[in-house]
Motif scaffolding. Structure first.
Motif, short mmCIF file in Angstrom:
data_model
loop_
_atom_site.label_atom_id
_atom_site.label_comp_id
_atom_site.label_asym_id
_atom_site.label_seq_id
_atom_site.Cartn_x
_atom_site.Cartn_y
_atom_site.Cartn_z
N SER A 85 4.98 -33.54 -36.86
CA SER A 85 4.75 -34.95 -37.12
C SER A 85 3.54 -35.05 -38.03
CB SER A 85 4.48 -35.71 -35.82
OG SER A 85 4.09 -37.03 -36.11
N THR A 86 3.75 -35.52 -39.24
CA THR A 86 2.66 -35.59 -40.21
C THR A 86 2.24 -37.03 -40.51
OG1 THR A 86 4.27 -35.53 -42.00
CG2 THR A 86 3.29 -33.43 -41.33
N THR A 87 2.67 -37.97 -39.67
CA THR A 87 2.26 -39.35 -39.85
C THR A 87 0.83 -39.51 -39.36
OG1 THR A 87 4.53 -40.05 -39.44
CG2 THR A 87 2.82 -41.74 -39.31
N PRO A 88 -0.12 -39.78 -40.26
CA PRO A 88 -1.51 -39.89 -39.82
C PRO A 88 -1.74 -41.17 -39.01
CG PRO A 88 -1.34 -40.33 -42.17
CD PRO A 88 0.04 -39.96 -41.69
N ILE A 89 -2.55 -41.04 -37.97
CA ILE A 89 -2.94 -42.20 -37.16
C ILE A 89 -4.45 -42.13 -36.94
CG2 ILE A 89 -0.72 -42.43 -35.96
CD1 ILE A 89 -1.99 -41.07 -33.55
N GLN A 95 -8.95 -45.59 -26.90
CA GLN A 95 -7.59 -46.02 -27.21
C GLN A 95 -6.61 -44.90 -26.94
OE1 GLN A 95 -6.72 -46.58 -31.36
NE2 GLN A 95 -5.10 -48.04 -30.94
N THR A 96 -5.39 -45.27 -26.55
CA THR A 96 -4.29 -44.32 -26.36
C THR A 96 -3.25 -44.56 -27.44
OG1 THR A 96 -4.63 -44.31 -23.97
CG2 THR A 96 -2.51 -43.53 -24.76
N GLN A 97 -2.78 -43.49 -28.03
CA GLN A 97 -1.70 -43.56 -29.02
C GLN A 97 -0.56 -42.67 -28.54
OE1 GLN A 97 -0.91 -45.02 -31.85
NE2 GLN A 97 -2.79 -45.86 -32.65
N VAL A 98 0.64 -43.07 -28.83
CA VAL A 98 1.82 -42.29 -28.50
C VAL A 98 2.40 -41.73 -29.79
CG1 VAL A 98 4.12 -42.33 -27.48
CG2 VAL A 98 2.30 -43.71 -26.49
N ILE A 99 2.59 -40.42 -29.83
CA ILE A 99 3.21 -39.77 -30.98
C ILE A 99 4.58 -39.29 -30.53
CG2 ILE A 99 3.03 -37.92 -32.67
CD1 ILE A 99 -0.02 -37.91 -32.11
N ASP A 100 5.63 -39.85 -31.13
CA ASP A 100 6.99 -39.46 -30.80
C ASP A 100 7.40 -38.26 -31.63
OD1 ASP A 100 7.37 -41.57 -28.96
OD2 ASP A 100 7.76 -42.95 -30.61
N ILE A 101 8.01 -37.27 -30.97
CA ILE A 101 8.40 -36.03 -31.62
C ILE A 101 9.89 -35.79 -31.42
CG2 ILE A 101 8.05 -33.52 -31.65
CD1 ILE A 101 5.60 -35.07 -32.56
N LYS A 102 10.54 -35.36 -32.50
CA LYS A 102 11.93 -34.95 -32.45
C LYS A 102 11.99 -33.52 -32.97
CE LYS A 102 14.89 -37.83 -34.12
NZ LYS A 102 15.77 -38.59 -35.03
N ALA A 103 12.35 -32.58 -32.08
CA ALA A 103 12.42 -31.16 -32.45
C ALA A 103 13.88 -30.76 -32.59
CB ALA A 103 11.73 -30.31 -31.40
N SER A 104 14.24 -30.24 -33.74
CA SER A 104 15.60 -29.76 -33.96
C SER A 104 15.75 -28.37 -33.37
CB SER A 104 15.92 -29.71 -35.45
OG SER A 104 15.83 -31.00 -36.00
N VAL A 105 16.72 -28.23 -32.47
CA VAL A 105 16.95 -26.96 -31.79
C VAL A 105 17.75 -26.05 -32.71
CG1 VAL A 105 18.07 -25.88 -29.79
CG2 VAL A 105 16.89 -28.07 -29.55
N LYS A 106 17.38 -24.78 -32.73
CA LYS A 106 18.12 -23.78 -33.50
C LYS A 106 19.36 -23.41 -32.68
CE LYS A 106 13.89 -21.96 -35.45
NZ LYS A 106 13.01 -20.81 -35.58
#
Length: 184
Positions: A85-89, A95-106
């Motif tokens: 995830s390269t979206t800068p925050i 403060q609490t931030q939530v970073i959503d991650i989607k990992a593509s399985v091999k």
């Protein structure tokens, strides 16, 4: 008389610099994180995904810029997915931030490992690195995948349980250990 003024100005500048160093050191001590909402999804047979969130809490007085979060999902010695995830925050103070991650399985390597009985998907390990503008913080968490598949761990994608927070102490020893592959 001019010598005394220079001495006073130099002393004031030294005191101000010492205060700034102390304030920065006191301001940046801990970031806390929690991995939640781990789900397995297969939109098609050859593109399964592992989806999860990392909740990052900044208990400091100053903001911390988070530039990226990346890593791998492993089971034993087998890497089953990569994520980034390269979206800068900007994590403001307290403060609490939530970073959503989607990992593509091999998928192919995962299927072959299951057929050869080299892998057991009861629990996986998430190894990652949270890169900020001030430091790099290693993240390591073992997650039970069967809970996510059965819906047991489905307490809400953005719900934060304060009892399960993990923290990383931010000092030079941790940064040196992270470079050597050791986690605190």
């Amino acid at each position: 008389m001019g010598n005394k003024k220079l001495w006073g100005v130099g002393l004031a500048l030294a005191a101000f610099a010492a205060y700034r160093v102390w304030n920065t050191k006191e301001s940046i001590k801990y970031l806390q994180y929690q991995i939640s909402g781990v789900k397995f999804r297969a939109p098609s047979l050859f593109s399964p995904e592992i989806i999860f969130s990392i909740n990052v809490y900044n208990p400091n007085r100053v903001g911390v810029p988070v530039n990226s979060f990346f890593g791998t999902i492993k089971q034993g010695g087998n890497v089953i997915a990569n994520f980034e995830s390269t979206t800068p925050i900007l994590l403001q103070g307290n403060q609490t931030q939530v970073i959503d991650i989607k990992a593509s399985v091999k998928a192919i390597s995962l299927i072959l490992a299951v057929i050869r009985k080299q892998i057991n998907l009861k629990a996986v390990q998430i190894d990652g690195m949270l890169k900020t503008g001030l430091f790099d913080m290693p993240i390591r968490k073992t997650v039970n995948v069967l809970d996510g598949l059965a819906g047991i761990n489905a307490t809400g994608h953005r719900r934060i349980n304060k009892q399960n927070w993990q923290s990383g102490f931010l000092n030079y020893r941790m940064q040196k250990n992270a470079r050597r592959g050791m986690y605190v």
